[in-house]
Design a protein around this motif. Structure first.
Motif, PDB file in Angstrom:
ATOM      1  N   ARG A 138      44.134  59.856  22.165  1.00  0.00           N
ATOM      2  CA  ARG A 138      43.476  58.846  23.009  1.00  0.00           C
ATOM      3  C   ARG A 138      42.118  59.332  23.497  1.00  0.00           C
ATOM      4  NH1 ARG A 138      45.257  53.590  23.059  1.00  0.00           N
ATOM      5  NH2 ARG A 138      46.804  53.950  21.467  1.00  0.00           N
ATOM      6  N   ILE A 139      42.098  60.585  23.967  1.00  0.00           N
ATOM      7  CA  ILE A 139      40.848  61.130  24.507  1.00  0.00           C
ATOM      8  C   ILE A 139      39.805  61.213  23.394  1.00  0.00           C
ATOM      9  CG2 ILE A 139      39.786  63.150  25.571  1.00  0.00           C
ATOM     10  CD1 ILE A 139      42.484  63.700  26.908  1.00  0.00           C
ATOM     11  N   GLU A 140      40.282  61.692  22.253  1.00  0.00           N
ATOM     12  CA  GLU A 140      39.398  61.825  21.095  1.00  0.00           C
ATOM     13  C   GLU A 140      38.717  60.490  20.770  1.00  0.00           C
ATOM     14  OE1 GLU A 140      37.599  64.290  18.767  1.00  0.00           O
ATOM     15  OE2 GLU A 140      39.391  64.995  19.830  1.00  0.00           O
ATOM     16  N   ARG A 141      39.539  59.450  20.742  1.00  0.00           N
ATOM     17  CA  ARG A 141      39.045  58.129  20.360  1.00  0.00           C
ATOM     18  C   ARG A 141      37.994  57.621  21.347  1.00  0.00           C
ATOM     19  NH1 ARG A 141      40.106  52.568  20.869  1.00  0.00           N
ATOM     20  NH2 ARG A 141      41.258  53.035  22.775  1.00  0.00           N
ATOM     21  N   VAL A 142      38.321  57.638  22.659  1.00  0.00           N
ATOM     22  CA  VAL A 142      37.362  57.070  23.612  1.00  0.00           C
ATOM     23  C   VAL A 142      36.148  57.972  23.806  1.00  0.00           C
ATOM     24  CG1 VAL A 142      38.930  55.584  24.874  1.00  0.00           C
ATOM     25  CG2 VAL A 142      38.663  57.952  25.606  1.00  0.00           C
ATOM     26  N   ALA A 143      36.351  59.280  23.669  1.00  0.00           N
ATOM     27  CA  ALA A 143      35.194  60.177  23.791  1.00  0.00           C
ATOM     28  C   ALA A 143      34.217  59.891  22.660  1.00  0.00           C
ATOM     29  CB  ALA A 143      35.649  61.630  23.768  1.00  0.00           C
ATOM     30  N   GLY A 144      34.758  59.576  21.474  1.00  0.00           N
ATOM     31  CA  GLY A 144      33.903  59.217  20.359  1.00  0.00           C
ATOM     32  C   GLY A 144      33.222  57.876  20.590  1.00  0.00           C
ATOM     33  N   LEU A 145      34.011  56.897  21.006  1.00  0.00           N
ATOM     34  CA  LEU A 145      33.482  55.551  21.243  1.00  0.00           C
ATOM     35  C   LEU A 145      32.352  55.550  22.268  1.00  0.00           C
ATOM     36  CD1 LEU A 145      36.509  53.079  21.560  1.00  0.00           C
ATOM     37  CD2 LEU A 145      34.572  52.890  20.000  1.00  0.00           C
ATOM     38  N   CYS A 146      32.531  56.336  23.308  1.00  0.00           N
ATOM     39  CA  CYS A 146      31.575  56.302  24.420  1.00  0.00           C
ATOM     40  C   CYS A 146      30.592  57.468  24.378  1.00  0.00           C
ATOM     41  CB  CYS A 146      32.322  56.295  25.747  1.00  0.00           C
ATOM     42  SG  CYS A 146      33.453  54.925  25.893  1.00  0.00           S
ATOM     43  N   HIS A 147      30.560  58.185  23.278  1.00  0.00           N
ATOM     44  CA  HIS A 147      29.621  59.295  23.094  1.00  0.00           C
ATOM     45  C   HIS A 147      29.700  60.317  24.216  1.00  0.00           C
ATOM     46  CE1 HIS A 147      27.903  57.061  19.777  1.00  0.00           C
ATOM     47  NE2 HIS A 147      27.918  56.003  20.566  1.00  0.00           N
TER      48      HIS A 147
END
Lengths: 242, 265
Positions: free
Chosen positions: B138-147
């Motif tokens: 989950r963290i990986e995904r949103v950290a990527g999405l939100c730079h």
């Protein structure tokens, strides 16, 4: 109640993510051990017990527990993170309990870190471990009762200073009610009947703590501390739910 | 109690967003009233938001935008009226509503002493992603999405306003909620970041119902499929940007906005 672990973890580790934990632990231990040495005459008493350490706990807690408890809700309110917290899928009760338990665990840690004192008396003499154990138990239960009050006052305001001052005042009164000087004043100077003086002093932390220090674990005393904390937390939930 | 009714429901350890919910009206606000003491902040607001909608919530400061959003997210309790989110009543089962919503509060509050990773980890756990694998994913995904990848190990208090805002955004998207409530999502961002956030909202909007409040009128034009203008706690406009412009003879949005709201300030 399944939401308590993550909230507990965040709150408890939160103390250690800032200097708060370290400053608190060091100053608390210096103050409590200092009291035992310089006011309690720890060595002069020549008794292998921690009574001279624990007799100051109710007084020290007047200042130290509000220092931990004042931030519980005030800080969330001031920084706006309360909005974040209460839009997560948690109930108010879960949040109140999680934060209280985290702060309580931190206080218990602070109390437990005085263990070198116990080792010292064990090295110097032959202490009664039952008495030492009951003193620690009583001290931790009492910390919970203080903390309940602080958590409640903290929920009323977003200002930590106000929360601290009010908590100190309430805790001070709760200690004062059972202080021998005060009860002597009520009984002797105001000539109140002794049953009334007893009722008044029964609301005090010191009255219920003294048994534990002597090694008497009375369920009544434990119930007093726990029910006081429970009642405060119940009000705490109501205040936050307004 | 704020969240009383849904306590039993929250005892299940696995918390998932119900994404397969058949309701097209994801958010339904009916006659919403909210008083602060004697002040009426929201006065009989009603509207619906369907899946796929991006609703732009406009109005002068103090018009009741944030208050309406806080009631929808279950943070404040309505004085009167009902709010349904995905069929759940926000007063009756607030915890179910909160599970469905990703909420970015105004100014993106976060715990300043935590690192970005710790903070998102906490949100993930509180949202029911307890195993370290699910959490990391989950963290990986949103950290990527939100730079946010480059600031993952930085404490939030050291971040710039733009990054803080993105952390708030990441937190709201973490559980991939069917409903997004964003209070001034582009506030404090530079033009490039604003553009990026708008693209992101647009990209995700197909399967979500989105409400965003803003002061920036061009933003409404750029991404919103519907506009609600609210002044003094009342809805004065509820239509598509094109309809609104057509009705006002092709005037610019900010002119219409001023005309509708100026008398009140």
């Amino acid at each position: 109640m399944s939401q308590i672990p993550p909230l507990f973890k965040r709150e408890f580790l939160g103390y250690f993510r800032s200097p708060v934990a370290y400053v608190f632990l060091i100053v608390f231990l210096m103050a409590s051990v200092g009291c035992a040495f310089f006011l309690g005459r720890f060595f002069d008493s020549n008794i292998a017990s921690l009574e001279s350490y624990f007799q100051f706990s109710p007084w020290l807690f007047i200042l130290f527990v509000p220092a931990v408890g004042m931030r519980l809700w005030s800080e969330e309110k001031r920084s706006g993170t309360i909005e974040l917290l209460f839009t997560l899928p948690v109930t108010t009760l879960e949040a109140v309990l999680a934060k209280f338990l985290a702060a309580w665990a931190f206080l218990c840690l602070a109390v437990a870190l005085s263990f070198p004192m116990a080792l010292t008396v064990a090295y110097l003499g032959d202490p009664d471990w039952g008495v030492i154990g009951s003193s620690y138990l009583g001290c931790m239960l009492m910390a919970g009762a203080y903390l309940g009050i602080c958590s409640l006052t903290s929920a009323f305001t977003k200002n930590q200073v106000i929360s601290f001052v009010i908590s100190v005042f309430i805790c001070f009164v709760m200690v004062l009610l059972g202080w021998s000087v005060f009860t002597d004043f009520l009984g002797g100077y105001l000539t109140l009947p002794s049953w009334l003086v007893d009722i008044v002093s029964n609301f005090s932390f010191t009255t219920h703590f003294s048994g534990f220090v002597k090694g008497i674990v009375d369920a009544k005393d434990a119930v007093f501390f726990l029910s006081l904390a429970g009642f405060c937390l119940f009000l705490n939930v109501l205040v936050l739910d307004r | 109690m704020r969240t009383g009714g849904a306590q039993e429901n929250s005892s299940g350890s696995v918390i998932r967003c119900a994404r397969q919910i058949p309701f097209t009206d994801m958010i339904e606000v009916q006659g919403l009233v909210k008083d602060y003491g004697s002040l009426r902040a929201v006065d009989g607001v009603s509207f619906k938001v369907n899946r796929g909608d991006i609703l732009g919530f406009l109005g002068p400061n103090g018009a009741g935008k944030s208050t309406t959003m806080k009631v929808i997210t279950g943070f404040l309790r309505p004085t009167a009226g009902t709010v349904l989110v995905g069929g759940h009543d926000v007063t009756a089962d607030p915890v179910d509503v909160k599970r469905m919503i990703g909420y970015l509060p105004e100014n993106a509050p976060a715990y300043p002493e935590m690192t970005v990773e710790e903070f998102l980890g906490f949100i993930a756990e509180a949202r029911g992603f307890r195993s370290s694998a699910a959490k990391a994913e989950r963290i990986e995904r949103v950290a990527g999405l939100c730079h946010l990848t480059q600031v993952r190990r930085q404490t939030i208090e050291t971040l710039s306003k733009g990054f803080k805002q993105r952390v708030g955004f990441a937190q709201a998207l973490l559980h991939d909620p069917p409903v997004l409530v964003l209070d001034e999502p582009t506030d404090g961002l530079d033009p490039n970041q604003k553009h990026e956030v708008r693209d992101l909202i647009k990209k995700m909007s197909a399967e979500k119902a989105t409400i965003l409040s803003t002061h920036i009128l061009e933003e409404v034009d750029a991404i919103c499929t519907r506009i609600i203008i609210i002044t003094r706690g009342k809805v004065v406009v509820d239509e598509t940007p094109d309809e609104l412009r057509a009705r006002h003879g092709g005037a610019r949005l900010d002119e219409i906005f001023r005309e509708l709201t100026q008398t009140d300030t």
